[in-house]
Design an enzyme around this catalytic site. Structure first.
Site, PDB file in Angstrom:
ATOM      1  N   GLY A   1      -1.603  -6.178  56.859  1.00  0.00           N
ATOM      2  CA  GLY A   1      -0.280  -6.727  57.154  1.00  0.00           C
ATOM      3  C   GLY A   1      -0.064  -8.078  56.487  1.00  0.00           C
ATOM      4  O   GLY A   1       0.991  -8.334  55.890  1.00  0.00           O
TER       5      GLY A   1
ATOM      6  N   ASN B   1       4.273 -10.462  68.416  1.00  0.00           N
ATOM      7  CA  ASN B   1       2.903 -10.113  68.807  1.00  0.00           C
ATOM      8  C   ASN B   1       2.428 -10.847  70.058  1.00  0.00           C
ATOM      9  O   ASN B   1       1.623 -10.317  70.810  1.00  0.00           O
ATOM     10  CB  ASN B   1       1.927 -10.396  67.657  1.00  0.00           C
ATOM     11  CG  ASN B   1       2.119 -11.763  67.038  1.00  0.00           C
ATOM     12  OD1 ASN B   1       3.231 -12.163  66.721  1.00  0.00           O
ATOM     13  ND2 ASN B   1       1.040 -12.487  66.854  1.00  0.00           N
TER      14      ASN B   1
ATOM     15  N   GLN C   1       3.753  -5.140  64.523  1.00  0.00           N
ATOM     16  CA  GLN C   1       3.514  -4.820  65.939  1.00  0.00           C
ATOM     17  C   GLN C   1       4.394  -3.673  66.425  1.00  0.00           C
ATOM     18  O   GLN C   1       4.002  -2.910  67.309  1.00  0.00           O
ATOM     19  CB  GLN C   1       3.772  -6.049  66.819  1.00  0.00           C
ATOM     20  CG  GLN C   1       2.705  -7.111  66.745  1.00  0.00           C
ATOM     21  CD  GLN C   1       1.381  -6.700  67.383  1.00  0.00           C
ATOM     22  OE1 GLN C   1       1.316  -5.820  68.239  1.00  0.00           O
ATOM     23  NE2 GLN C   1       0.314  -7.348  66.961  1.00  0.00           N
TER      24      GLN C   1
ATOM     25  N   HIS D   1      -4.316  -1.087  61.180  1.00  0.00           N
ATOM     26  CA  HIS D   1      -5.164  -1.269  62.363  1.00  0.00           C
ATOM     27  C   HIS D   1      -4.396  -1.515  63.652  1.00  0.00           C
ATOM     28  O   HIS D   1      -4.983  -1.548  64.721  1.00  0.00           O
ATOM     29  CB  HIS D   1      -6.191  -2.379  62.131  1.00  0.00           C
ATOM     30  CG  HIS D   1      -5.651  -3.776  62.149  1.00  0.00           C
ATOM     31  ND1 HIS D   1      -5.963  -4.665  63.135  1.00  0.00           N
ATOM     32  CD2 HIS D   1      -4.829  -4.421  61.302  1.00  0.00           C
ATOM     33  CE1 HIS D   1      -5.377  -5.825  62.880  1.00  0.00           C
ATOM     34  NE2 HIS D   1      -4.674  -5.700  61.770  1.00  0.00           N
TER      35      HIS D   1
ATOM     36  N   THR E   1      -8.157  -1.560  42.334  1.00  0.00           N
ATOM     37  CA  THR E   1      -8.433  -0.163  42.693  1.00  0.00           C
ATOM     38  C   THR E   1      -8.037   0.074  44.147  1.00  0.00           C
ATOM     39  O   THR E   1      -8.379  -0.705  45.032  1.00  0.00           O
ATOM     40  CB  THR E   1      -9.930   0.147  42.469  1.00  0.00           C
ATOM     41  OG1 THR E   1     -10.222  -0.127  41.094  1.00  0.00           O
ATOM     42  CG2 THR E   1     -10.255   1.584  42.799  1.00  0.00           C
TER      43      THR E   1
ATOM     44  N   CYS F   1      -5.278 -14.306  65.871  1.00  0.00           N
ATOM     45  CA  CYS F   1      -5.467 -15.088  64.641  1.00  0.00           C
ATOM     46  C   CYS F   1      -5.633 -16.569  64.927  1.00  0.00           C
ATOM     47  O   CYS F   1      -6.089 -17.317  64.079  1.00  0.00           O
ATOM     48  CB  CYS F   1      -4.286 -14.889  63.706  1.00  0.00           C
ATOM     49  SG  CYS F   1      -3.890 -13.181  63.509  1.00  0.00           S
TER      50      CYS F   1
HETATM   51  N1  PLP Z   1       2.453  -9.690  61.733  1.00  0.00           N
HETATM   52  C1  PLP Z   1       2.272  -9.518  63.054  1.00  0.00           C
HETATM   53  C2  PLP Z   1       3.456  -9.498  63.956  1.00  0.00           C
HETATM   54  C3  PLP Z   1       0.989  -9.348  63.554  1.00  0.00           C
HETATM   55  O1  PLP Z   1       0.808  -9.194  64.864  1.00  0.00           O
HETATM   56  C4  PLP Z   1      -0.116  -9.357  62.659  1.00  0.00           C
HETATM   57  C5  PLP Z   1      -1.500  -9.226  63.160  1.00  0.00           C
HETATM   58  O2  PLP Z   1      -1.829  -9.697  64.221  1.00  0.00           O
HETATM   59  C6  PLP Z   1       0.126  -9.533  61.290  1.00  0.00           C
HETATM   60  C7  PLP Z   1       1.433  -9.692  60.878  1.00  0.00           C
HETATM   61  C8  PLP Z   1      -0.996  -9.563  60.300  1.00  0.00           C
HETATM   62  O3  PLP Z   1      -1.524  -8.273  60.076  1.00  0.00           O
HETATM   63  P1  PLP Z   1      -3.045  -8.075  59.575  1.00  0.00           P
HETATM   64  O4  PLP Z   1      -3.930  -8.408  60.725  1.00  0.00           O
HETATM   65  O5  PLP Z   1      -3.113  -6.618  59.197  1.00  0.00           O
HETATM   66  O6  PLP Z   1      -3.252  -8.956  58.403  1.00  0.00           O
END
Ligand code: PLP
Length: 392
Positions: free
Chosen positions: A70, A150, A179, A201, A237, A323
């Protein structure tokens, strides 16, 4: 096994996705760019995955770019559109509750002369249409918003917001649907966006794979340079097994959505009714929220201590975004919603998934309030006893 109630952070890889991936991680290991039979088999698998993703987003195959998740999809959307649109203008608009993948990409562009407008949100995390309208001028090239948040689960009223953006000419729209994708229909035609990000994921697919929808005719400056893969938009790749796993997981999520979403919402409500009360209040919107998403603020409780105590009791939850776990800063989302720092520190996020059982919810519903009470009592005792008393 501990009870896993942190599906907004990531989801377990579902069996069907793993089964579809295994041949591509063993006998069918070819590089899709190779002309021999190994390569052709890998290419066929990748093409099929792209077809499935495109079909579910109501897009064309050529409009799907596979990325390494993402965050990378969002970086490509934002930086790619900003640099490609520099001749048209330099203003970027977003909201204060976006994921850091959006906010930090835009902050990065600010260092190179782009102008950033970060819109405030209301108590639930929603952007005001008139404030959005006022932020757009004739130098605006991109607006990035999220379909669902999120941390607090609020679903943004994107239809109204997009309509207002479309009243201005030449403004690209990116939607972070990372999300929302497992639980909401993602139809890029109806949503009327130019760019849209998803991640494997979050929908029971593998980690390290995502996709960016790029409306045909939208020009992006690639952010990873190298070979000609992904129609020159993302070199390297391809992660064939990842793309196939994500496509299978998305396909199943879409077909099961009408059964899963109400089930999750009902179970989430059981937990909500047990948790909310004096000193525990809901964050985000009460109704316009993701089905398995429960977020609260527990007054006089440290969220980190609570998450650790629950972990010891066999319940895996989080304070908010995975994060920023470990950061000493309070959540930027809760701060934007207007919660003072000391309240934001008591945040707890409980997110259910398709595999969450009724028994798990019942067990969590009986344990979590007890642990909150215990920590609160210990905190009060510590405040009365300057020598301090341990939490557990
Ligand atoms: N955007 C939102 C709303 C998310 O909740 C997340 C992941 O927590 C992301 C973007 C980032 O995605 P990724 O973990 O696949 O890099």
């Amino acid at each position: 096994m501990p009870i896993y109630l942190d599906h907004a952070a990531t989801t377990p890889l579902r069996r069907e996705a793993l089964d579809a991936m295994l041949p591509l991680l063993s006998d069918d290991f070819g590089n899709p760019s190779s002309v021999h039979s190994y390569g052709r088999r890998a290419r066929a698998a990748l093409d099929e995955a792209r077809e499935v993703v495109a079909r579910h987003l109501i897009a064309e195959q050529r409009e799907i770019v596979f990325t390494a998740g993402g965050t990378e999809a969002i970086n490509l959307a934002i930086k790619g559109a900003a640099w490609a649109g520099k001749a048209r203008g330099h203003r970027l608009v977003t909201s204060a509750v976006e994921h850091h993948a959006v906010l930090h990409s835009m902050r990065n562009l600010e260092k190179f002369g782009f102008e950033l407008v970060v819109l405030p949100v209301d108590r639930y995390g929603r952007v005001d249409v008139d404030q959005l309208d006022a932020a757009i001028n004739d130098r605006t090239i991109l607006v990035s918003l999220m379909l669902a948040n999120n941390e607090v689960g609020t679903i943004q009223a994107v239809r109204d917001l997009v309509k207002r953006i479309r009243a201005h000419r030449n403004v690209l729209i990116h939607l972070d649907a990372v999300q929302a994708a497992p639980y909401m229909a993602i139809d890029v035609q109806q949503l009327d966006v130019d760019l849209l990000s998803i991640a494997g994921h979050k929908l029971e697919g593998p980690k390290g794979i995502g996709a960016l929808y790029v409306r045909h005719g939208t020009i992006l400056l690639p952010q990873i340079n190298g070979g000609t893969q992904e129609r020159y938009r993302r070199a390297g790749t391809e992660n064939v097994a990842g793309a196939v796993g994500m496509a299978v997981a998305l396909d199943l999520a879409v077909s099961e959505r009408s059964e899963v979403a109400p089930r999750l919402a009902a179970r989430r409500d059981v937990l909500r009714d047990r948790l909310l009360g004096p000193g525990v209040e809901l964050t985000g919107h009460a109704r316009r929220r993701l089905p398995g998403h429960l977020s609260v603020i527990c007054r006089d409780v440290d969220g980190d201590a609570l998450v650790r105590a629950l972990d010891l009791e066999g319940i895996a939850v989080s304070t908010g975004s995975a994060c920023t776990t470990g950061s000493t800063e309070p959540s930027h989302v809760l701060t934007a919603l207007g919660y003072p720092e000391e309240e934001a520190r008591g945040s707890l996020r409980i997110t259910l998934g398709r595999t969450t059982t009724d028994a798990e919810v019942q067990q969590a519903a009986s344990i979590i309030p007890q642990v909150i009470e215990r920590i609160r009592a210990a905190g009060g005792a510590a405040a009365r006893d300057p020598l301090g008393s341990r939490v557990d």
